[in-house]
Every structure is written in C-alpha cells, then in structure tokens.
Design an enzyme around this catalytic site. Structure first.
Site, mmCIF file in Angstrom:
data_model
loop_
_atom_site.group_PDB
_atom_site.id
_atom_site.type_symbol
_atom_site.label_atom_id
_atom_site.label_comp_id
_atom_site.label_asym_id
_atom_site.label_seq_id
_atom_site.Cartn_x
_atom_site.Cartn_y
_atom_site.Cartn_z
ATOM 1 N N HIS A 6 0.399 3.355 -0.367
ATOM 2 C CA HIS A 6 1.590 3.410 0.475
ATOM 3 C C HIS A 6 2.703 3.982 -0.379
ATOM 4 O O HIS A 6 3.026 3.452 -1.442
ATOM 5 C CB HIS A 6 1.994 2.012 0.953
ATOM 6 N N VAL A 7 3.300 5.071 0.067
ATOM 7 C CA VAL A 7 4.412 5.728 -0.615
ATOM 8 C C VAL A 7 5.610 5.556 0.312
ATOM 9 O O VAL A 7 5.660 6.166 1.381
ATOM 10 C CB VAL A 7 4.099 7.221 -0.860
#
Length: 150
Positions: free
Chosen positions: A99-100
């Site tokens: 997850h960015v």
C-alpha cells in the site's frame, strides 16, 4: 484453480496502471483509503508478506523505494506517507502488494492501517499492518512477519 488476479494485471482487466517495469506494476487502488492510494505488486507471484524470508529484505526495500518515487512524483509530502503491507489473514488478495499512501486518510479508514511500533528487540508489535521498513528490518533479523511481534 483460478489464476491470481494480481498476476494478470492489465488495463483491459480494469486496472488503472500508473507505472510499471519488468518486475513491478503500480495501479490506483479501487477503493482508496487515503487521498493518494496506490498498490504496488511484484509481477512474480509471491503469496504474501508471510512468505518472505531474510533473502527478501532487498525486495521489500526496492518496493518501498518505488513507492516513495511515485509519491514524490505526485507531490505527496514525506511526512504524510504510509507504505506498508497487510498481514494475512487481513489481506484481500493472496499476492504480495504494498500500500503506497499519501495522507490524509478518508473518514473511518485509518484503523485498517494501524502501525504497531516495535519494542525491546522486536521491529514490529502486535498488528495486522506492517510498514515497509519494519518489514525489511524484521526480515534481515531472520524473522517471519506475522500478526504477532517480530
């Protein structure tokens, strides 16, 4: 057995791809929890963060570096970033993905990405989400990443 949906990422299959190379692909999250929410996945099928070992610390760091570069390109301030992995069984797809996120979180979404700081000799505390750097340090120490401290 159905093929992993993250092994066949393409725009034709509805993914909004924003970056790719021969090893990784990044796309916009379909249900973003933050102002900026990107998923970064390796093209090679890796089951999850729990599948990694000491030899994979560099893979995690490479993913973190790419994620940071994507957030740089989008103008997301370094102090408003979260890059991490959900720990099974708290993941939605059985394929490693980072997850960015560029904060802020959308209302009621932050709890899903709670980071549990380490203590004593642990890099990570009890929790279902691990920051990329926590994961890399844990792997380098020879730990397997799970929900419990490592």
């Amino acid at each position: 057995m159905a093929r992993c949906q993250f092994c066949d990422i393409s725009t034709a299959k509805g993914f909004n791809i924003i970056w790719e190379n021969e090893f990784f692909v990044a796309f916009w999250d379909r249900k973003p929890a933050a102002e900026v929410h990107i998923q970064l996945v390796p093209r090679q099928h890796i089951e999850s963060i729990k599948s990694l070992n000491k030899n994979d610390a560099e893979l995690v760091r490479s993913m973190k570096t790419i994620g940071e570069e994507l957030l740089d390109d989008l103008g997301s301030p370094p102090s408003m970033r979260v890059l991490g992995f959900h720990v099974p069984p708290f993941n939605s797809v059985n394929h490693l993905y980072l997850h960015v996120q560029g904060l802020p979180y959308k209302p009621l979404r932050q709890a899903k990405y709670r980071i549990s700081s380490g203590f004593a000799h642990f890099n990570k505390g009890f929790g279902w989400f691990v920051e990329a750097e926590q994961a890399a340090r844990s792997l380098e120490a020879g730990c397997t990443i799970g929900v419990f401290p490592c």
